[in-house]
Design an enzyme around this catalytic site. Structure first.
Site, mmCIF file in Angstrom:
data_model
loop_
_atom_site.group_PDB
_atom_site.id
_atom_site.type_symbol
_atom_site.label_atom_id
_atom_site.label_comp_id
_atom_site.label_asym_id
_atom_site.label_seq_id
_atom_site.Cartn_x
_atom_site.Cartn_y
_atom_site.Cartn_z
ATOM 1 N N SER A 287 1.024 -1.244 0.039
ATOM 2 C CA SER A 287 -0.049 0.025 0.082
ATOM 3 C C SER A 287 0.932 1.336 0.124
ATOM 4 O O SER A 287 1.718 1.316 0.933
ATOM 5 C CB SER A 287 -0.917 0.053 1.273
ATOM 6 N N HIS B 78 -1.104 -1.693 -4.222
ATOM 7 C CA HIS B 78 -2.479 -1.229 -3.435
ATOM 8 C C HIS B 78 -2.362 0.514 -3.399
ATOM 9 O O HIS B 78 -1.657 1.004 -2.941
ATOM 10 C CB HIS B 78 -2.593 -1.845 -2.193
ATOM 11 N N ASP C 203 -4.652 3.510 -2.134
ATOM 12 C CA ASP C 203 -5.473 3.897 -1.280
ATOM 13 C C ASP C 203 -6.193 5.410 -2.090
ATOM 14 O O ASP C 203 -5.495 6.552 -1.820
ATOM 15 C CB ASP C 203 -5.218 3.684 0.062
ATOM 16 N N MET D 63 -8.962 8.086 -0.730
ATOM 17 C CA MET D 63 -9.833 8.648 0.391
ATOM 18 C C MET D 63 -10.243 10.127 0.098
ATOM 19 O O MET D 63 -9.684 10.928 -0.289
ATOM 20 C CB MET D 63 -8.978 8.689 1.840
ATOM 21 N N HIS E 44 -8.148 0.803 -4.227
ATOM 22 C CA HIS E 44 -9.278 0.731 -3.013
ATOM 23 C C HIS E 44 -10.028 2.110 -3.096
ATOM 24 O O HIS E 44 -9.200 3.051 -2.408
ATOM 25 C CB HIS E 44 -8.373 0.151 -1.712
ATOM 26 N N MET F 128 -11.992 4.392 -1.029
ATOM 27 C CA MET F 128 -12.725 4.803 0.276
ATOM 28 C C MET F 128 -13.349 6.084 0.221
ATOM 29 O O MET F 128 -12.922 7.153 0.560
ATOM 30 C CB MET F 128 -11.805 4.753 1.521
ATOM 31 N N MET G 43 -11.333 -5.095 5.738
ATOM 32 C CA MET G 43 -10.570 -4.180 6.453
ATOM 33 C C MET G 43 -10.174 -4.810 7.700
ATOM 34 O O MET G 43 -11.218 -5.240 8.568
ATOM 35 C CB MET G 43 -11.451 -2.873 6.504
ATOM 36 N N GLY H 133 -0.871 2.430 9.765
ATOM 37 C CA GLY H 133 -0.166 2.101 10.959
ATOM 38 C C GLY H 133 -1.220 1.793 12.112
ATOM 39 O O GLY H 133 -0.816 1.867 13.160
ATOM 40 N N ASP I 41 -6.623 -5.965 4.554
ATOM 41 C CA ASP I 41 -5.995 -4.560 4.412
ATOM 42 C C ASP I 41 -6.038 -4.019 5.903
ATOM 43 O O ASP I 41 -7.050 -3.607 6.329
ATOM 44 C CB ASP I 41 -6.778 -3.754 3.300
ATOM 45 N N GLY J 123 1.044 -1.532 4.189
ATOM 46 C CA GLY J 123 1.480 -0.144 4.093
ATOM 47 C C GLY J 123 2.783 0.198 4.802
ATOM 48 O O GLY J 123 3.928 -0.094 4.328
HETATM 49 C C1 DX5 Z 1 -6.395 2.030 5.328
HETATM 50 C C2 DX5 Z 1 -5.815 1.701 3.978
HETATM 51 C C3 DX5 Z 1 -4.559 0.860 4.035
HETATM 52 C C4 DX5 Z 1 -3.526 1.355 4.927
HETATM 53 C C5 DX5 Z 1 -2.945 0.000 5.322
HETATM 54 O O1 DX5 Z 1 -7.488 2.607 5.298
HETATM 55 O O2 DX5 Z 1 -6.902 1.277 3.376
HETATM 56 O O3 DX5 Z 1 -4.247 0.105 2.712
HETATM 57 O O4 DX5 Z 1 -2.377 1.840 3.811
HETATM 58 O O5 DX5 Z 1 -2.003 0.463 6.248
HETATM 59 P P1 DX5 Z 1 -1.080 -0.401 7.321
HETATM 60 O O6 DX5 Z 1 -0.555 -1.548 6.508
HETATM 61 O O7 DX5 Z 1 -0.278 0.452 7.709
HETATM 62 O O8 DX5 Z 1 -1.970 -0.773 8.203
HETATM 63 ZN ZN ZN Z 2 -6.638 0.115 1.372
#
Ligand code: DX5
Ligand code: ZN
Length: 218
Positions: free
Chosen positions: A8, A33, A35, A37, A66, A68, A137, A145, A175, A197
């Site tokens: 990610s 991946h 993301d 948002m 992805h 969101m 999720m 993180g 994820d 990520g």
């Molecule tokens: C969170 C994202 C993830 C994020 C995961 O809303 O959809 O893809 O990057 O991050 P880590 O791997 O750090 O939990």
């Molecule tokens: Zn994601």
């Protein structure tokens, strides 16, 4: 089929995005991946269509987008044109999930649906046979993180049974909170694709060590 690791880019250094993605590819990840948002569906804003378009010619890896965002169908054509291979929308963001899934398929992209930790599997059962991927999720979406919520494991196991019992081709992706400590149980619960990520891009020994560490656990 072997398990897929998706890096990610949310935790990558965006001033060096091409290099970060190349390093992830050299380390052996199969997918990137991406993301997206919107500050409405989730309380954070990330990147969108122009960044995806810039990234597309820089990598041959599968681009796993992805979304969101609210009203995702409005934008899926643009994300497909910008280079998305997979487009995942959130069940919670769709009024008519079956129709939304069809709209994503019509773009030619592979279609995924994502569920937040608190959303039950039942929400996708009517469309599961139409999906290329189901994304669970492991954290509340919006930020990298965070810590993996172990209660999601049961939902992953149930989805694995449904997919296997019905003989479906649907990939199971997980994820959020994936790292060397959580990867084994997530993989054993039945995940095909593990998204990481912060573990990959912020690992103290670098991207290549992070990917080899993850790979040891499944
Ligand atoms: C969170 C994202 C993830 C994020 C995961 O809303 O959809 O893809 O990057 O991050 P880590 O791997 O750090 O939990
Ligand atoms: Zn994601």
């Amino acid at each position: 089929m072997g398990k897929i690791i998706a890096a990610s880019i949310l935790s990558a250094d965006f001033t060096r995005l091409g290099e970060e993605v190349a390093a992830a590819g050299e380390a052996g990840v199969e997918w990137i991946h991406f993301d997206v948002m919107d500050g409405c569906f989730v309380p954070n804003i990330s990147v969108g269509i122009p960044v995806l378009k810039s990234l597309r010619p820089a990598t041959d890896l599968t681009l796993d987008v992805h979304l969101m965002i609210l009203d995702p169908v409005r934008y899926v054509g643009d994300f497909r044109s910008a280079g998305a291979d997979y487009i995942t929308i959130h069940a919670e963001a769709c009024m008519d999930l079956k129709n939304s899934v069809r709209k994503v398929s019509e773009t030619g992209a592979r279609v995924g649906v994502s569920l937040n930790p608190g959303t039950p599997l039942e929400k996708v059962l009517e469309v599961i046979g139409d999906l290329d991927m189901l994304l669970f999720m492991g954290v509340e979406p919006g930020f990298g993180g965070q810590k993996f919520k172990v209660e999601v494991l049961d939902k992953i196991r149930s989805a694995r049974s449904v997919i296997d019992d019905q003989g479906l081709r649907t990939l199971l992706e997980v994820d959020g909170g994936v790292n060397a400590d959580t990867a084994k149980s997530i993989s054993e619960a039945g995940a095909d694709v593990l998204v990481a990520g912060s573990y990959i891009f912020k690992h103290p020994r670098g991207i290549s060590s992070a990917v080899s560490e993850l790979r040891k656990h499944f």
